[in-house]
Design an enzyme around this catalytic site. Structure first.
Site, PDB file in Angstrom:
ATOM      1  N   GLU A  91       0.841  -1.213   0.173  1.00 30.30           N
ATOM      2  CA  GLU A  91      -0.347  -0.015  -0.029  1.00 30.30           C
ATOM      3  C   GLU A  91       0.734   1.026  -0.255  1.00 30.30           C
ATOM      4  O   GLU A  91       2.142   1.562   0.797  1.00 30.30           O
ATOM      5  CB  GLU A  91      -0.677  -0.121   1.644  1.00 30.30           C
ATOM      6  CG  GLU A  91      -1.841  -1.026   0.869  1.00 30.30           C
ATOM      7  CD  GLU A  91      -2.491  -1.380   2.488  1.00 30.30           C
ATOM      8  OE1 GLU A  91      -4.040  -1.705   1.909  1.00 30.30           O
ATOM      9  OE2 GLU A  91      -2.506  -0.667   3.375  1.00 30.30           O
ATOM     10  N   CYS A 104       3.598   8.617   1.356  1.00 30.44           N
ATOM     11  CA  CYS A 104       3.869   7.608   1.712  1.00 30.44           C
ATOM     12  C   CYS A 104       4.845   6.458   1.285  1.00 30.44           C
ATOM     13  O   CYS A 104       3.392   5.367   0.557  1.00 30.44           O
ATOM     14  CB  CYS A 104       3.177   7.445   3.546  1.00 30.44           C
ATOM     15  SG  CYS A 104       4.027   6.363   4.120  1.00 30.44           S
ATOM     16  N   CYS A 115       7.264  -4.871  15.518  1.00 29.48           N
ATOM     17  CA  CYS A 115       6.698  -3.634  16.453  1.00 29.48           C
ATOM     18  C   CYS A 115       5.170  -3.703  16.822  1.00 29.48           C
ATOM     19  O   CYS A 115       4.565  -3.817  16.088  1.00 29.48           O
ATOM     20  CB  CYS A 115       6.945  -2.480  15.842  1.00 29.48           C
ATOM     21  SG  CYS A 115       8.379  -1.656  15.701  1.00 29.48           S
TER      22      CYS A 115
END
Length: 364
Positions: A91, A104, A115
C-alpha cells in the site's frame, strides 16, 4: 529474461547502456521518459533511434506494479494497493496538505520487526521490494495526481514510512532514493525525502555516508524497558546506541535535526514521567517530536491516549524548548492512517498464526 530498467538509477542505467554499446546520454533520455513522462514502453520514446528502440524491446522492459485498488478518503487522502506478485500487495498513501503533497511509500511486503502496535507488523513478512517496486509506487501516484495549475508536481515530499523497515532493504531503497533525487528522475530535494527507521544503527551510518536524506526515527518510548516490549529491535540496538547514531547522522544530514516519531499508547508510554524521561534522553540530539495518536486496528491490545494526556505530554516537551507536532489522523476511514497499512501479505514468518494463538490464550 528481459531486464526491468525501473530497477536502475542513472548510474546503473548508464552502465547498462554502455554494455549495450550505447552512449551515456541515452540513459538520461530513457530515465526522463520513464520517470518524468511516465512512459510504459520504448515505442513511446520518440527521440530514440528506431534501431535502439528495437534493441530495447528485445532485451529490456519497463515493468510497473499493477494497480489492484485505489481508494480516496473523505479528507482527500488517497491509497493505492499495488500487486507485487504471488498474492502479495503493498500500500502507498498520498496525504494532501495546504503547502505540500506527501507520498508515503512502502519498502517491504510486510515487516519482520514485530513492533506490537503496528498493523503491518502483525501481518508478518514475505520479502523485500525491488527498487522497481519501490519507485513504481511514486510512478503510479505521480500519474494519478498529475500537476498543479502552475505545472508543478502535486507530490512534493516523499516519506519512506509505509509497510516495512526501509533500512532492512538498504540497497534497493538507496537505488530508489537515487532516482527520486536525480534531476532526470523526480528531482526531489534531499530535505523533502525522509527515511524512517525503527533504529537499525549500522544501516543509519551507511545511509549517512551514501545517501543522506532527512531522517525520522520511530522512537515510541522514553526508556529501554518500555521500548524492549513494544519495539523488539531495541534489544539489539538500545536507546543509548540509537541516540549516538542519531548524533553521527546529523553530521551529513540535509536537515539539522532528527524527527522522533512517538505513537501515543494509553497507559503504556504517555505519562508525564515519560515526557520528562524523553527530555533527558534526547538532550544531546537536535530534534523535533511528532506525536502520533494511536490508530486502532482489530485485536491490537492497545488504546489511543486521551486528548488530555497527549496535550499534557506535548506541553511538557514544548516547555523544555522542543518543537512538537501532534499528527492529525488522516485517511483512517480507508485504513490509510499511520500504523494501519496491511496490504496483502503471504506471510513467511507465521506471524498471524502466532498472534491468533496469543489472543486465544488471553481470551481463555
Amino acid at each position: 529474461m528481459k531486464t526491468n530498467l525501473l530497477n536502475y538509477d542513472l548510474q546503473g542505467l548508464t552502465r547498462h547502456f554502455a554494455d549495450m554499446g550505447e552512449k551515456p546520454f541515452r540513459a538520461k533520455q530513457v530515465m526522463r521518459w520513464m520517470h518524468q513522462s511516465g512512459a510504459q514502453n520504448f515505442d513511446e520514446m520518440t527521440d530514440l533511434a528506431k534501431s535502439l528502440r528495437h534493441k530495447l524491446n528485445e532485451q529490456a522492459s519497463i515493468e510497473i506494479p499493477k494497480l489492484m485498488m485505489s481508494q480516496e478518503s473523505s479528507d482527500g487522502t488517497r491509497k493505492w494497493l499495488l500487486d507485487v506478485g504471488t498474492g502479495n500487495g503493498v500500500e502507498t498513501v498520498f496525504i494532501p496538505e495546504s503547502d505540500r503533497g506527501t507520498l508515503c511509500i512502502s519498502s517491504q511486503v510486510g515487516c519482520a520487526l514485530e513492533c506490537t502496535f503496528c498493523s503491518t507488523g502483525r501481518q508478518g513478512f514475505n520479502r523485500n521490494l525491488t527498487a522497481a517496486e519501490i519507485i513504481g509506487q511514486l510512478w503510479w501516484a505521480n500519474k494519478a495526481m498529475g500537476v498543479t495549475p502552475k505545472n508543478e508536481r502535486v507530490i512534493s515530499n516523499v516519506v519512506m514510512m509505509g509497510m516495512g523497515e526501509p533500512m532492512a532493504n538498504f540497497d534497493n531503497v538507496v537505488t530508489a532514493l537515487s532516482i527520486m533525487l536525480d534531476d532526470h528522475g523526480y528531482g526531489l530535494s534531499r530535505r523533502r525525502v525522509t527515511v524512517s527507521t525503527s533504529g537499525m544503527v549500522p544501516q543509519m551510518d551507511r545511509l549517512r555516508d551514501v545517501m543522506p536524506v532527512a531522517l525520522a526515527v520511530s522512537l515510541h518510548a522514553s526508556n529501554d524497558e518500555v521500548r524492549n516490549q513494544i519495539v523488539p529491535l531495541n534489544k539489539k540496538y538500545p536507546l543509548k546506541e540509537l541516540m549516538a547514531a542519531c548524533q553521527r547522522y546529523l553530521v551529513k544530514a540535509p536537515r539539522d535535526f532528527i524527527t522522533f516519531e512517538y505513537v501515543m499508547l494509553d497507559g503504556i508510554n504517555d505519562k508525564a514521567q515519560h515526557a520528562r524521561e524523553l527530555i533527558e534522553l534526547v538532550k544531546d540530539v537536535p530534534c523535533k517530536f511528532n506525536l502520533i495518536p494511536f490508530n486502532p486496528f482489530p485485536n491490537s491490545g492497545y488504546e489511543r491516549s486521551s486528548n488530555e494526556n497527549i496535550r499534557v505530554f506535548r506541553d511538557i516537551l514544548q516547555q523544555a524548548g522542543f518543537v512538537v507536532t501532534v499528527r492529525k489522523t488522516r485517511g483512517d476511514d480507508i485504513d490509510a492512517a499511520c500504523g494501519q497499512l496491511a496490504g496483502q501479505v503471504q506471510d513467511k514468518t507465521r506471524r498471524q498464526q502466532k498472534w491468533q494463538q496469543i489472543l486465544i490464550g488471553q481470551q481463555g
